[in-house]
Motif scaffolding. Sequence first.
Motif, PDB file in Angstrom:
ATOM      1  N   GLY B  52       0.905  -1.002   0.034  1.00  0.00           N
ATOM      2  CA  GLY B  52       0.049  -0.067  -0.007  1.00  0.00           C
ATOM      3  C   GLY B  52       0.826   1.282  -0.031  1.00  0.00           C
ATOM      4  O   GLY B  52       2.019   1.347   0.083  1.00  0.00           O
ATOM      5  N   SER B  53       0.298   2.463  -0.198  1.00  0.00           N
ATOM      6  CA  SER B  53       1.090   3.683  -0.308  1.00  0.00           C
ATOM      7  C   SER B  53       0.486   4.948   0.601  1.00  0.00           C
ATOM      8  O   SER B  53       0.939   5.682   0.633  1.00  0.00           O
ATOM      9  CB  SER B  53       1.310   4.077  -1.676  1.00  0.00           C
ATOM     10  OG  SER B  53       0.201   4.253  -2.411  1.00  0.00           O
ATOM     11  N   TYR B  90      -3.900  10.164  -2.614  1.00  0.00           N
ATOM     12  CA  TYR B  90      -2.673  10.010  -1.578  1.00  0.00           C
ATOM     13  C   TYR B  90      -1.643  10.737  -1.675  1.00  0.00           C
ATOM     14  O   TYR B  90      -0.426  10.625  -1.576  1.00  0.00           O
ATOM     15  CB  TYR B  90      -2.015   8.485  -1.743  1.00  0.00           C
ATOM     16  CG  TYR B  90      -2.968   7.193  -1.143  1.00  0.00           C
ATOM     17  CD1 TYR B  90      -4.332   7.681  -0.770  1.00  0.00           C
ATOM     18  CD2 TYR B  90      -2.899   6.075  -1.517  1.00  0.00           C
ATOM     19  CE1 TYR B  90      -5.236   6.709  -0.557  1.00  0.00           C
ATOM     20  CE2 TYR B  90      -3.708   5.121  -1.341  1.00  0.00           C
ATOM     21  CZ  TYR B  90      -4.962   5.452  -0.907  1.00  0.00           C
ATOM     22  OH  TYR B  90      -5.750   4.429  -0.548  1.00  0.00           O
ATOM     23  N   LYS B 115      -6.274   4.456  -8.518  1.00  0.00           N
ATOM     24  CA  LYS B 115      -7.731   4.397  -8.253  1.00  0.00           C
ATOM     25  C   LYS B 115      -8.090   5.764  -9.138  1.00  0.00           C
ATOM     26  O   LYS B 115      -7.386   6.624  -9.358  1.00  0.00           O
ATOM     27  CB  LYS B 115      -8.230   4.580  -6.889  1.00  0.00           C
ATOM     28  CG  LYS B 115      -7.660   3.391  -6.158  1.00  0.00           C
ATOM     29  CD  LYS B 115      -8.133   3.578  -4.698  1.00  0.00           C
ATOM     30  CE  LYS B 115      -7.615   2.559  -3.838  1.00  0.00           C
ATOM     31  NZ  LYS B 115      -6.188   2.883  -3.105  1.00  0.00           N
ATOM     32  N   ARG B 228      -4.817  -2.111  10.593  1.00  0.00           N
ATOM     33  CA  ARG B 228      -5.645  -1.142  10.934  1.00  0.00           C
ATOM     34  C   ARG B 228      -4.761   0.064  11.007  1.00  0.00           C
ATOM     35  O   ARG B 228      -4.525   0.876  12.046  1.00  0.00           O
ATOM     36  CB  ARG B 228      -6.328  -1.339  12.571  1.00  0.00           C
ATOM     37  CG  ARG B 228      -7.440  -2.246  12.399  1.00  0.00           C
ATOM     38  CD  ARG B 228      -8.035  -2.245  13.727  1.00  0.00           C
ATOM     39  NE  ARG B 228      -9.370  -2.762  13.782  1.00  0.00           N
ATOM     40  CZ  ARG B 228     -10.120  -2.795  14.796  1.00  0.00           C
ATOM     41  NH1 ARG B 228      -9.643  -2.528  15.816  1.00  0.00           N
ATOM     42  NH2 ARG B 228     -11.325  -3.194  14.611  1.00  0.00           N
ATOM     43  N   ARG B 276       9.177   1.035   6.126  1.00  0.00           N
ATOM     44  CA  ARG B 276      10.621   0.265   6.587  1.00  0.00           C
ATOM     45  C   ARG B 276      10.801  -0.879   5.693  1.00  0.00           C
ATOM     46  O   ARG B 276      10.006  -1.732   5.326  1.00  0.00           O
ATOM     47  CB  ARG B 276      10.348  -0.070   8.021  1.00  0.00           C
ATOM     48  CG  ARG B 276      10.343   1.059   9.151  1.00  0.00           C
ATOM     49  CD  ARG B 276      10.342   0.584  10.290  1.00  0.00           C
ATOM     50  NE  ARG B 276      10.963  -0.697  10.714  1.00  0.00           N
ATOM     51  CZ  ARG B 276      11.032  -0.980  12.018  1.00  0.00           C
ATOM     52  NH1 ARG B 276      10.264  -0.282  12.901  1.00  0.00           N
ATOM     53  NH2 ARG B 276      11.541  -1.842  12.426  1.00  0.00           N
TER      54      ARG B 276
END
Lengths: 222, 308
Positions: B52-53, B90, B115, B228, B276
């Motif tokens: 994900g970003s 984002y 998206k 989460r 990381r």
Amino acid sequence: MSAWWTYAPGDLLLFSERTYYRMFELHNAALWPAQVVALALALAVALLMASGWGHRVRAVGAVIAACWLFVAWTFLLGRYAAINWVAPWFAALFIVEAALFAAVAVAGRPGALGGRWGPAQVVVFAAAVLAQPAAGLLAGRPWRQAEIFGLAPDPTAIATLGLLAVAPRGSRWLLLPLPVLWCAVSGATLWTMGAPDAWLAPTAAAFAMVAPPLLRGRTAGV
Amino acid sequence: MTQPFLLRRRDFVRLLGAGGAASLFPGAPRAAGPLVRALPSSEESLPLVGLGSWITFNVGDDPAARNDCARVMEAFFAAGGRMIDSSPMYGSSQSVIGYGLSKLGMREAVFSADKVWTGSGRRGPTQIEESRRQWGVPRFDLLQVHNLLAWEEHLPILFGMKAEGRLRHVGITTSEGRRHGEFVRIMESQPLDFIQVTYNPLDREVERRILPLAAERGIGVIVNRPFRQGALTRTLEGEPLPGWAADIGCRTWAQAILKFIIAHPAVTCAIPATTRVDHARENMAAAIDPLPDAKLRRRMASDIEKRA
Ligand SMILES: NC(=O)c1ccc[n+]([C@@H]2O[C@H](COP(=O)([O-])OP(=O)(O)OC[C@H]3O[C@@H](n4cnc5c(N)ncnc54)[C@H](OP(=O)(O)O)[C@@H]3O)[C@@H](O)[C@H]2O)c1
């Protein structure tokens, strides 16, 4: 944004605390030694307001307008917009505030920013200028990330609140709303980010709105 | 359904050339690639863990931070990862991904999942083109309607792009249980390739209707917010791992959570985000056998619920 009610504040935070404060580090490094000039301008504002010079409203209005414009251009559009797509709207607010101060400067009404400052007003303004960098250091952020009046939005807004502490009611109605709005926005951003000094800007805004009217009786003769 | 996946040789060679992945990360698990699962709607298979970003890659113009992100991507690809997920929502993440892909020479190897996120169908194509330019890819592997925003207007455009060969897959996303009713109706009525939803040992509402429906209709499932947004991994930090963790090859809670997710047969890919390099490797290393069976998954969920 459609269906905005389905978003919690945390969903709208687009960046990490680290990225946010790194922005100030890069901004400071890119602008050095503008920090010295900016703080000299803050000192000039205090000296001008404390002087009885007839054109102080023109000079101070122009300096503050320039600061809001500079922050809009170099920081909000030049940096913040890269990580926050709302930043161009914030920049628009800053440009409007710059225009309002420019208008006050052009009109040059001698009492527009209040009477001649005494030591108390100088102290309030100095505290407003220095509050944000001090809070950053106390929160444990390196001095390279210090947010400086005239270069970064929060200290510019807070210093403007300090400047307007003894301004007459008309000027406050005109010039106070946008700095107050910014302090609320910034406080919410920092609070969502978990920054320990998130309370500072909203507290300054609340203080600027409430305290001067209460104290007005005592400063009316200044 | 699962089989080992290996980076195409030329992509791996390019990766070594770009950043010397093997020398930079001598401990990286390279022997066997991650487990993959076939996409229900095409011939292709995807590794069960993607990247994900949101927030993590939104670092703006900061050159040091952009290189940090590229190193995370490098570790991800070196471990056999393929799907990276982003959105115009984002901030600078798309351009940071584009920077990493170009630096690593991985524009062809990546499975680009982006998206469309605008309230106006008319603005969709312009936004998509701008996103594609930022990624620097010839076309997207997947475009999803972000949080169902103006989906009625965007989906026909996306299906049109797919028919013309300008897009490979079409999907919709939601998160944290938002608008699941409407989500299901769209799944039932539209020829989707993918859906993206939140799923983890604590957020399991999708197990009731959405995951079975996806399996039934042959829709791939991407899982967002596996941790989460880090709250779950932070809560579990310091808690000793239960005995079952070693049985399924988990060294950390993050791996246990990911294994719980990807072991669901309807799930195509979980997309944890990270800043990381070690976490990128750790997450990719969750996509290896053995995965928990249904009985163990129930136990895992209850053990994690008790601690959270
Ligand atoms: N509606 C939507 O379309 C939608 C909504 C939400 C999310 N998404 C997508 O889904 C992705 C994932 O969701 P998310 O980013 O919200 O949350 P997430 O992946 O659940 O959590 C990310 C956080 O987990 C931490 N983390 C990652 N690997 C770890 C590990 N091995 N051990 C411990 N901590 C670890 C990361 O911190 P470190 O940096 O320290 O590793 C990061 O802060 C997003 O990035 C986005 O691409 C889509």
